[in-house]
Motif scaffolding. Structure first.
Motif, mmCIF file in Angstrom:
data_model
loop_
_atom_site.group_PDB
_atom_site.id
_atom_site.type_symbol
_atom_site.label_atom_id
_atom_site.label_comp_id
_atom_site.label_asym_id
_atom_site.label_seq_id
_atom_site.Cartn_x
_atom_site.Cartn_y
_atom_site.Cartn_z
ATOM 1 N N HIS A 1 -2.410 12.554 3.620
ATOM 2 C CA HIS A 1 -2.085 11.711 4.777
ATOM 3 C C HIS A 1 -0.562 11.678 4.878
ATOM 4 O O HIS A 1 0.078 10.968 4.094
ATOM 5 N N TYR B 1 -11.233 4.065 11.286
ATOM 6 C CA TYR B 1 -12.392 3.977 10.402
ATOM 7 C C TYR B 1 -13.688 4.372 11.111
ATOM 8 O O TYR B 1 -14.608 4.901 10.484
ATOM 9 N N ASN C 1 -6.042 9.436 1.591
ATOM 10 C CA ASN C 1 -4.621 9.033 1.655
ATOM 11 C C ASN C 1 -3.737 9.766 0.649
ATOM 12 O O ASN C 1 -2.551 9.898 0.856
ATOM 13 N N ASP D 1 -1.437 5.472 12.572
ATOM 14 C CA ASP D 1 -2.660 5.351 11.770
ATOM 15 C C ASP D 1 -3.682 4.441 12.446
ATOM 16 O O ASP D 1 -4.580 4.920 13.112
ATOM 17 N N ARG E 1 0.846 -1.186 0.000
ATOM 18 C CA ARG E 1 0.000 0.000 0.000
ATOM 19 C C ARG E 1 0.891 1.248 0.000
ATOM 20 O O ARG E 1 1.836 1.330 0.798
ATOM 21 N N THR F 1 -9.073 13.800 -2.767
ATOM 22 C CA THR F 1 -8.684 12.938 -1.652
ATOM 23 C C THR F 1 -8.280 13.774 -0.436
ATOM 24 O O THR F 1 -8.346 15.014 -0.468
ATOM 25 N N ASN G 1 -8.755 11.997 12.173
ATOM 26 C CA ASN G 1 -9.581 11.305 11.190
ATOM 27 C C ASN G 1 -11.013 11.826 11.149
ATOM 28 O O ASN G 1 -11.626 11.891 10.075
ATOM 29 N N SER H 1 -13.116 5.585 2.472
ATOM 30 C CA SER H 1 -12.105 5.651 3.527
ATOM 31 C C SER H 1 -10.691 5.387 3.032
ATOM 32 O O SER H 1 -9.745 5.481 3.807
ATOM 33 N N ASN H 2 -10.546 5.017 1.761
ATOM 34 C CA ASN H 2 -9.210 4.968 1.162
ATOM 35 C C ASN H 2 -9.306 5.254 -0.332
ATOM 36 O O ASN H 2 -10.395 5.321 -0.903
ATOM 37 N N ASP H 3 -8.159 5.438 -0.959
ATOM 38 C CA ASP H 3 -8.135 5.762 -2.386
ATOM 39 C C ASP H 3 -8.371 4.547 -3.278
ATOM 40 O O ASP H 3 -8.910 4.668 -4.378
ATOM 41 N N THR H 4 -7.959 3.374 -2.805
ATOM 42 C CA THR H 4 -8.089 2.163 -3.619
ATOM 43 C C THR H 4 -9.549 1.899 -3.990
ATOM 44 O O THR H 4 -9.887 1.708 -5.171
ATOM 45 N N ASP I 1 -2.848 8.600 -2.385
ATOM 46 C CA ASP I 1 -1.938 7.619 -2.993
ATOM 47 C C ASP I 1 -1.585 8.062 -4.411
ATOM 48 O O ASP I 1 -2.343 8.827 -5.027
#
Length: 345
Positions: free
Chosen positions: A300, A200, A283, A154, A78, A297, A169, A254-257, A285
């Motif tokens: 982070h 989260y 994040n 994190d 990641r 985004t 967060n 909650s994430n870029d993926t 990314d």
């Protein structure tokens, strides 16, 4: 005929060749000020010529501690984690320390086993980010009981006295959701991670409170819980959301993926980004700026988090801190607005 193994060179071999005592050799190899510069240079050059390597394992056994810092993370592939490791490694190397890296693959049993392996390696400190499955953190108590500093980054536990390097967060999620609202979104879905992890849970709470603050009633059908926030989970969730009778007009992931997979799935279905579906991730990314349209985004600061984590470990040793110290460092974030969410220019 089998090859003869190369002989391991010891300080006694160097002492015999130069006619110095082993203690003189040992001090010179450590640049001790009691040994003259010329003698130190001669001994170190001879050691290099003979192929001498210091026995760090023996030293760690004597001192019950090594100059190795352990890193225990979920998934090394990641981008956030890779940047975190770089931050730790750069700071550790500058201070003369080495880094041992292990990953749990988001599996609790792996994390417990890896923690034991790092403990048995006599690390002088550990930087850890919990796996998605981790609910019990007792395996980190062995470090704390032996005054080995643990810095959680994190994904952190809420019930263990330790160092923690985190971001706000809740505030970051609130700002991300509010950005979508400001772009005209009224039905905003949220891709949520495992709720036993504070990171989260706080992102979900920030999302819900931002909706309420703008008089938008949270819809449980738009709140999607995921195991690992993977590309596959994001794709599947987006497909289901877009097939709803009243689909969402925004997604906060909650994430870029998972956010990137949402964009790709929406485009496959002919949904226009951001006009019909605005998307924001978390994040920043590298893939966030590669996907088309580029993903909005939340920044982070992974590299800085790694650097600060190493600093905490080194400071703990220098200051001889008390066991069970609890200290939280909170870093700033910002909303990075790109084409995937920007309707109003």
């Amino acid at each position: 005929m089998s090859k003869k193994k190369n002989k391991v060179v010891t300080i006694y071999d160097i002492a015999n060749q130069l006619n110095y005592s082993p203690s003189t050799i040992s001090r010179a190899l450590k640049n001790h000020k009691s040994i003259g510069k010329d003698t130190t240079k001669q001994i170190q050059e001879t050691a290099k010529k003979l192929g001498y390597r210091p026995n760090s394992l023996a030293a760690s056994l004597r001192n019950n501690r090594s100059n190795n810092i352990g890193i225990l993370i979920a998934r090394i592939n990641r981008p956030f984690i890779s940047s975190l490791i770089s931050g730790v490694e750069n700071s550790a190397r500058a201070a003369g320390y080495n880094v041992l890296i292990s990953q749990s693959d988001d599996n609790y049993k792996n994390e417990v086993a890896n923690a034991k392996a790092l403990y048995d390696s006599r690390v002088c400190g550990i930087v850890a980010s919990l796996s998605m499955e981790t609910k019990n953190v007792d395996h980190f108590k062995q470090f704390i009981e032996q005054d080995i500093p643990v810095v959680f980054v994190d994904r952190v536990p809420s019930d263990l006295n330790s160092y923690r390097v985190i971001i706000d967060n809740y505030s970051a999620a609130y700002k991300a959701t509010e950005h979508l609202i400001q772009q005209g979104c009224k039905r905003i879905a949220h891709f949520a991670g495992a709720q036993h992890l504070n990171v989260y849970k706080l992102r979900k709470n920030g999302y819900i409170d931002a909706l309420k603050a703008h008089d938008i009633a949270p819809d449980k059908d738009l709140l999607i819980y995921m195991n690992t926030l993977s590309f596959e989970e994001g794709k599947e969730a987006t497909s289901k959301l877009l097939n709803m009778k009243n689909p969402p007009d925004g997604i906060f992931s909650s994430n870029d993926t998972a956010a990137v997979s949402a964009i790709m799935q929406a485009k496959e279905k002919g949904v226009k980004i951001p006009d019909e579906l605005a998307v924001i991730g978390f994040n920043d990314d590298p893939l966030a700026s590669i996907v088309e349209p580029a993903l909005s985004t939340i920044s982070h600061p992974a590299m800085k988090m790694g650097e600060l984590s190493t600093k905490r470990i080194l400071e703990h040793a220098d200051k001889e801190m008390e066991k069970g110290v609890s200290e939280i460092t909170i870093l700033d974030t910002e909303v990075i607005i790109r084409a995937s969410s920007q309707r109003i220019k």
